[in-house]
Enzyme design. Structure first.
Site, PDB file in Angstrom:
ATOM      1  CG  HIS A  43      -6.698  -6.205  -6.765  1.00 56.65           C
ATOM      2  ND1 HIS A  43      -5.556  -7.199  -6.847  1.00 56.65           N
ATOM      3  CD2 HIS A  43      -5.915  -5.906  -8.527  1.00 56.65           C
ATOM      4  CE1 HIS A  43      -5.197  -7.870  -7.045  1.00 56.65           C
ATOM      5  NE2 HIS A  43      -5.995  -7.374  -8.418  1.00 56.65           N
ATOM      6  CG  ASN A  87      -0.273  -0.043   2.328  1.00 55.75           C
ATOM      7  OD1 ASN A  87       0.590   0.055   2.533  1.00 55.75           O
ATOM      8  ND2 ASN A  87      -0.720  -0.632   3.868  1.00 55.75           N
ATOM      9  CG  HIS A 127      41.658  11.177 -15.061  1.00 59.51           C
ATOM     10  ND1 HIS A 127      41.746  12.270 -14.585  1.00 59.51           N
ATOM     11  CD2 HIS A 127      41.232  10.878 -15.550  1.00 59.51           C
ATOM     12  CE1 HIS A 127      40.374  12.164 -14.023  1.00 59.51           C
ATOM     13  NE2 HIS A 127      40.155  11.073 -14.319  1.00 59.51           N
ATOM     14  CD  GLN A 146      -6.538  -5.492 -12.769  1.00 58.53           C
ATOM     15  OE1 GLN A 146      -6.486  -6.661 -12.576  1.00 58.53           O
ATOM     16  NE2 GLN A 146      -4.970  -4.870 -11.916  1.00 58.53           N
ATOM     17  CD  GLU A 163      -0.745  -2.089 -11.712  1.00 64.24           C
ATOM     18  OE1 GLU A 163       0.330  -3.613 -10.957  1.00 64.24           O
ATOM     19  OE2 GLU A 163      -1.694  -2.050 -10.963  1.00 64.24           O
ATOM     20  CG  HIS A 164      -2.173  -4.988 -14.780  1.00 63.15           C
ATOM     21  ND1 HIS A 164      -2.836  -4.777 -13.814  1.00 63.15           N
ATOM     22  CD2 HIS A 164      -1.281  -5.773 -14.838  1.00 63.15           C
ATOM     23  CE1 HIS A 164      -2.140  -5.225 -12.498  1.00 63.15           C
ATOM     24  NE2 HIS A 164      -1.315  -6.100 -13.341  1.00 63.15           N
ATOM     25  CG  ASP A 189      -3.286 -10.942 -11.876  1.00 58.52           C
ATOM     26  OD1 ASP A 189      -2.750  -9.090 -12.837  1.00 58.52           O
ATOM     27  OD2 ASP A 189      -4.507 -10.011 -11.195  1.00 58.52           O
TER      28      ASP A 189
END
Length: 445
Positions: free
Chosen positions: A276, A228, A435, A273, A342-343, A376
Site C-alpha cells: 500500500h 493520507n 428542575h 499490506q 487495523e487488520h 478488502d
C-alpha cells in the site's frame, strides 16, 4: 541488480511481563505527525472556506498538477465510465456490493422501546445523517473498493444525500479515475467531485456558493473515508463543524501465528499490506522462532518478484514493521490487544477460539483461509478501519457510523408521579431547584 530485502527487525518480549501501556510503548509504530500536517494544511482549509471553488482549483493545480475543468463531475462522464468499464471488473464490484449490502442490511438497527414503568417508555430511534461526504483516495492505487465500502453502509443506513470526492487525475483530463466514476454510477451516486486532499475535506465541510457550473455545493454533515496524513489532518481541523469517522493513518496488519502457520501465507499477507505505502505497517507476533526464519526466507523470495518491490521492502524495513517474539499465545494475545491492529490475522491452532478472545482490532481474520485482502474486496466486511492503535476505543465504518441514536421520552401523569421523588431529590442535591419545580408544578392545582 537484485533487490535486497532487509531482515525484519525483532522485538524479543520472551521472559518479560509488561502491562498494556508498556507494551504500547515498545511495539512498532509508524512515525507520523498529524499536528505538523495540520499546521501545513490549515492555510488550504481556511482558503477554501473563504474563497470556495477558486481556492480548490488553485490547490488542485498546486498539489495534483492539474486545474480541473469541472469540479463537479458531469453526469455524462459517470455514465460513460460505467459503459466502458471492463465487464470482469463490473462483475467483481457487483459481487462486492452484494456481500457488503447483505452484511450491512442485517446490522441496520430497529427502534428499541423500553417500558420503564406503566405509562412511561423510552424509545431509542436510529436516525440517519442527512448529508454525507465520502472521500476516496487516488494516489498510489485506484480504490473502487473504497467507493463500495463508504457508499453501501451509508445507503443502507438511509442517508438522503451522498457526495463523493476523489482526486482529479491529469491522465484523465482532470476527472477522477474512470473506475472510481464507474463504481459511483453503479451505486447510483451522481454528486461526485473531482477534488482531492485537504481541499476536498475543506470543500465538503464548508461547501461553496458556486462550483463553476452555476450551482452551489451544500456543506455536508459528516465526512468519512481513508486518506493520507494531510487528509487526516484536514479532518481534524473541520471536526466539530462536521462529524468525521476517524483520522486514518497508514494501513497496518498484525498476524498472531504459532509454529503450525504456513510461512508462505504469512509472508504474502505481510507483503499485501506493505504494498500500500512505504509507511504501511506489517507486524508478526509469534512464539515460534523457527517460523520467523522461514517467513524471512519467503520474504526474500517473494518481495523481489512483487510489482511494488521497492515500496514493499521500504515498508518492511521501517520502524513500523517487524517481529515480536513472545513466550506463548497468551502473551501473544496481550501483545495484539495492546497493539490494536487495523487488520489482525489469527493463524494458529484453534484459530476461532483464539480470535474470540481478541478485544482490540479493527477486523479479525480467522485461520489460514481468511487473508486480509479478502476483507478488502469480497468478504462482505468493511475495510475502512481504525489505525494507529485507535481500535482500542473505536470501530470500523459501518451502518452505525451514519446513524444517530435519539431517545424519545413518553410519560403520562401517573408515570411522572412515580418518578417524581427521585427526580426532585436529585434536582435539589445538584442545587437546581428549577428542575424540580418543573416537575412539581404539574401536580399543583
Amino acid at each position: 541488480m537484485a533487490l535486497s530485502v532487509s531482515p525484519l527487525s525483532i522485538i524479543d518480549l520472551r521472559g518479560r511481563t509488561l502491562g498494556a501501556a508498556a507494551l504500547q510503548a515498545v511495539l512498532p509504530r509508524p512515525e507520523i505527525d498529524v499536528e505538523a500536517a495540520a499546521r501545513a494544511v490549515a492555510p488550504v482549509v481556511e482558503d477554501v472556506a473563504a474563497r470556495g471553488a477558486a481556492a480548490v482549483l488553485d490547490a488542485s493545480e498546486r498539489f495534483d498538477g492539474i486545474r480541473p475543468e469541472h469540479l463537479r463531475v458531469p453526469p455524462a462522464e459517470l455514465e460513460r465510465a460505467l459503459a466502458e468499464l471492463d465487464p470482469a471488473i463490473r462483475a467483481a464490484l457487483e459481487a462486492s456490493i452484494d456481500r457488503v449490502r447483505a452484511v450491512d442490511t442485517a446490522q441496520r438497527r430497529p427502534a428499541e422501546a423500553v417500558q420503564v414503568m406503566p405509562g412511561g417508555t423510552v424509545t431509542q430511534r436510529w436516525v440517519p445523517v442527512r448529508r454525507v461526504g465520502l472521500y476516496v483516495p487516488g494516489g498510489r492505487a485506484v480504490l473502487p473498493s473504497s467507493v463500495v465500502m463508504n457508499v453501501v453502509p451509508a445507503q443502507v443506513a438511509g442517508v438522503e444525500q451522498i457526495v463523493l470526492a476523489s482526486p482529479p487525475q491529469p491522465e484523465f483530463g482532470g476527472l477522477p479515475h474512470p473506475t472510481i466514476l464507474a463504481a459511483c454510477a453503479l451505486l447510483g451516486v451522481d454528486e461526485v467531485l473531482a477534488v482531492g486532499g485537504a481541499q476536498a475535506v475543506a470543500l465538503l465541510a464548508h461547501g461553496a456558493e458556486d462550483l463553476g457550473d452555476g450551482v452551489a455545493l451544500e456543506p455536508v454533515d459528516m465526512i468519512t473515508g481513508p486518506g493520507n496524513v494531510y487528509v487526516a489532518a484536514a479532518k481534524r481541523l473541520v471536526r466539530g463543524r462536521v462529524g468525521i469517522d476517524a483520522e486514518a493513518g497508514p494501513t497496518e496488519i498484525a498476524i498472531l501465528a504459532d509454529a503450525e502457520a504456513h510461512p508462505a501465507y504469512l509472508a504474502a499477507d505481510l507483503i499485501s499490506q506493505a504494498e500500500h505505502d512505504p509507511m504501511a505497517a506489517a507486524v508478526l507476533v509469534t512464539d515460534a522462532p523457527a517460523l520467523v526464519e522461514a517467513v524471512q526466507a519467503e520474504l526474500d523470495a517473494q518481495v523481489p518478484e512483487a510489482q511494488h518491490a521497492e515500496r514493499i521492502a521500504t515498508a518492511l524495513a521501517g520502524p513500523q514493521s517487524g517481529v515480536v517474539l513472545v513466550d506463548d499465545l497468551e502473551q501473544g494475545l496481550a501483545v495484539v490487544d495492546a497493539y490494536g491492529a487495523e487488520h489482525l490475522e489469527i493463524q494458529t491452532a484453534d484459530a476461532a477460539e483464539v480470535a474470540a478472545r481478541v478485544t482490540n482490532a479493527g477486523a479479525v481474520f480467522v485461520g489460514a483461509h481468511a487473508p486480509v485482502s479478502l476483507g478488502d474486496y469480497a468478504a462482505g466486511s468493511n475495510h475502512v478501519l481504525p489505525t494507529g492503535g485507535t481500535a482500542r476505543f473505536s470501530g470500523g465504518l459501518g451502518v452505525h457510523t451514519f446513524l444517530r441514536g435519539i431517545h424519545v421520552v413518553d410519560y403520562d401523569k401517573a408515570a411522572l408521579e412515580q418518578a417524581r421523588e427521585a427526580a426532585t431529590v436529585l434536582a435539589a442535591a445538584e442545587g437546581l431547584p428549577g428542575h424540580g419545580r418543573a416537575i412539581d408544578i404539574r401536580f399543583e392545582r
